[in-house]
Design a protein around this motif. Structure first.
Motif, PDB file in Angstrom:
ATOM      1  N   LEU A 255       0.793  -1.494  -0.364  1.00 57.19           N
ATOM      2  CA  LEU A 255       0.304  -0.272  -0.040  1.00 57.19           C
ATOM      3  C   LEU A 255       0.755   1.179  -0.111  1.00 57.19           C
ATOM      4  O   LEU A 255       0.512   2.221  -0.608  1.00 57.19           O
TER       5      LEU A 255
ATOM      6  N   CYS B 173       3.711   1.034  -3.708  1.00 55.62           N
ATOM      7  CA  CYS B 173       2.845   0.512  -5.259  1.00 55.62           C
ATOM      8  C   CYS B 173       2.774   2.437  -5.428  1.00 55.62           C
ATOM      9  O   CYS B 173       2.547   3.177  -5.672  1.00 55.62           O
ATOM     10  N   GLY B 174       1.556   2.590  -4.072  1.00 56.11           N
ATOM     11  CA  GLY B 174       1.333   3.471  -4.095  1.00 56.11           C
ATOM     12  C   GLY B 174       2.086   5.554  -3.968  1.00 56.11           C
ATOM     13  O   GLY B 174       2.068   5.951  -4.959  1.00 56.11           O
TER      14      GLY B 174
ATOM     15  N   ALA C 159       3.035   5.392  -7.797  1.00 50.05           N
ATOM     16  CA  ALA C 159       1.699   5.782  -8.723  1.00 50.05           C
ATOM     17  C   ALA C 159       1.440   6.988  -8.568  1.00 50.05           C
ATOM     18  O   ALA C 159       1.012   8.013  -9.485  1.00 50.05           O
ATOM     19  N   GLN C 160       1.182   8.016  -6.845  1.00 49.70           N
ATOM     20  CA  GLN C 160       1.476   9.344  -6.819  1.00 49.70           C
ATOM     21  C   GLN C 160       2.884  10.034  -8.457  1.00 49.70           C
ATOM     22  O   GLN C 160       2.850  10.643  -8.695  1.00 49.70           O
TER      23      GLN C 160
ATOM     24  N   ALA D 116      -1.541  -3.979  -3.402  1.00 48.87           N
ATOM     25  CA  ALA D 116      -1.678  -3.752  -5.329  1.00 48.87           C
ATOM     26  C   ALA D 116      -2.658  -3.443  -5.815  1.00 48.87           C
ATOM     27  O   ALA D 116      -3.167  -2.949  -6.243  1.00 48.87           O
TER      28      ALA D 116
ATOM     29  N   VAL E 131      -4.424  -0.129  -4.868  1.00 45.76           N
ATOM     30  CA  VAL E 131      -3.750   0.598  -5.204  1.00 45.76           C
ATOM     31  C   VAL E 131      -4.350   1.250  -6.575  1.00 45.76           C
ATOM     32  O   VAL E 131      -4.478   2.135  -6.817  1.00 45.76           O
ATOM     33  N   ARG E 132      -4.057  -0.200  -7.229  1.00 39.23           N
ATOM     34  CA  ARG E 132      -4.855   0.188  -8.786  1.00 39.23           C
ATOM     35  C   ARG E 132      -6.085   0.543  -8.953  1.00 39.23           C
ATOM     36  O   ARG E 132      -6.593   1.303 -10.113  1.00 39.23           O
TER      37      ARG E 132
ATOM     38  N   ASN F 248      -6.943   2.619  -6.785  1.00 42.83           N
ATOM     39  CA  ASN F 248      -7.467   3.868  -6.028  1.00 42.83           C
ATOM     40  C   ASN F 248      -7.240   4.996  -7.109  1.00 42.83           C
ATOM     41  O   ASN F 248      -7.432   5.726  -6.959  1.00 42.83           O
ATOM     42  N   TYR F 249      -6.198   4.955  -7.840  1.00 40.62           N
ATOM     43  CA  TYR F 249      -5.140   5.331  -9.144  1.00 40.62           C
ATOM     44  C   TYR F 249      -5.877   5.206 -10.715  1.00 40.62           C
ATOM     45  O   TYR F 249      -5.138   5.209 -11.521  1.00 40.62           O
TER      46      TYR F 249
ATOM     47  N   PHE G  20       3.750  -0.894 -10.607  1.00 43.81           N
ATOM     48  CA  PHE G  20       3.752  -2.303  -9.736  1.00 43.81           C
ATOM     49  C   PHE G  20       4.635  -3.228  -9.553  1.00 43.81           C
ATOM     50  O   PHE G  20       4.621  -3.578  -8.870  1.00 43.81           O
TER      51      PHE G  20
ATOM     52  N   PRO H 139       1.515  -8.069  -6.994  1.00 43.08           N
ATOM     53  CA  PRO H 139       1.438  -6.954  -8.301  1.00 43.08           C
ATOM     54  C   PRO H 139       1.602  -7.166  -9.663  1.00 43.08           C
ATOM     55  O   PRO H 139       0.653  -6.289 -10.089  1.00 43.08           O
TER      56      PRO H 139
END
Length: 279
Positions: free
Chosen positions: A26, A29-30, A33-34, A110, A113-114, A116-117, A136, A214
């Motif tokens: 979390l 990968c978070g 992604a950011q 993951a 995260v996938r 959420n983003y 990922f 991921p």
């Protein structure tokens, strides 16, 4: 806190490893992604850089170990579990269940995260290509440097060997380790250091579950080349085999160079075996 119904020991440990590894992903990968996807659409300077990624992965490791350490030992990494089976007396019958729980936790982390983003990823990379693949799972050269499969494999062996060598040093009760409640924090700092020193060539997975879980999410959510690198070579095995081999090498080197020569309270060298809490 009142305890619920009695749960078998292995099931409790697997649940803890699942939770700890999910926490790791979390954060890990978070942050990628950011920085990569959201930063690619907005203001990169305000959304982070490589240092942000290294620190967030380290924080994720620290919190994941704190989450699971009391029940399962806080491995959150099949390379750690395998090395402990070789050198710390960890039961071999638990190695595969731990690895399954760790990979499942990474998968769920993951997947969150996938989800959420999802809008950001779709806008940043509509074709779901290697441009956002790195959010990922890892790629040689982080998708940009001229690094092939075998240099990336070498990098994973070395990076994970460093990790396990130092983890063994931190948990060896005869070797002036930090207090037990500080060990997860120091392990997180080790991961930060590896990320800042060995992050360029292969993305420092140093954890098969961190990459495979991921990567499965990628494959199930539209990334057609999830199993290959940017050159079209089958790559998924590198961040699995490299860390497993490197972890055993690093732990073995610690035992050979330090562990066998560190005296116990009676003056005799002895390897300390640590296991999760029983009962």
């Amino acid at each position: 806190m009142t305890r619920g119904p009695k749960v078998p020991e292995l099931a409790r440990e697997m649940a803890a490893e699942f939770a700890g590894t999910m926490i790791l992903i979390l954060f890990g990968c978070g942050v990628v992604a950011q920085v990569i996807a959201a930063g690619g659409l907005g203001d990169p300077q305000s959304l982070g850089d490589h240092d942000s990624i290294a620190w967030a992965w380290g924080i994720g490791v620290t919190l994941g170990v704190y989450t699971s350490a009391r029940i399962s030992g806080g491995h959150i990494n099949p390379a750690v579990t395998l090395a402990f089976a070789f050198f710390k007396g960890f039961p071999w019958r638990k190695v595969l269940p731990y690895a399954i729980a760790q990979t499942a936790g990474a998968f769920v982390g993951a997947l969150i995260v996938r989800w959420n983003y999802s809008e950001v990823l779709q806008k940043f990379d509509p074709g779901l290509t290697e441009k956002s693949h790195i959010v990922f799972s890892t790629m040689p050269g982080n998708g940009t440097l001229p690094i092939g499969t075998w240099p990336a494999f070498r990098d994973q062996v070395i990076g994970t060997a460093i990790l396990l060598f130092l983890v063994m040093a931190l948990i060896d009760l005869r070797n002036a380790p930090p207090l037990s409640n500080l060990a997860p924090f120091i392990i997180g700092l080790i991961v930060v250091g590896i990320g800042m020193s060995y992050g360029a060539l292969a993305g420092y997975a140093i954890n098969p579950a961190r990459d495979l879980g991921p990567r499965l999410v990628q494959w199930l959510t539209g990334y057609g080349d999830a199993w290959s690198d940017q050159f079209g070579n089958l790559y998924f095995w590198v961040p699995i085999a490299g860390p497993l081999l490197g972890g055993v090498i690093g732990a073995g080197l610690y035992v050979l160079l330090v562990g066998l020569h560190t005296p116990d309270e009676d003056g005799a060298a002895e390897v300390i075996e640590l296991e999760p809490e029983k009962g």
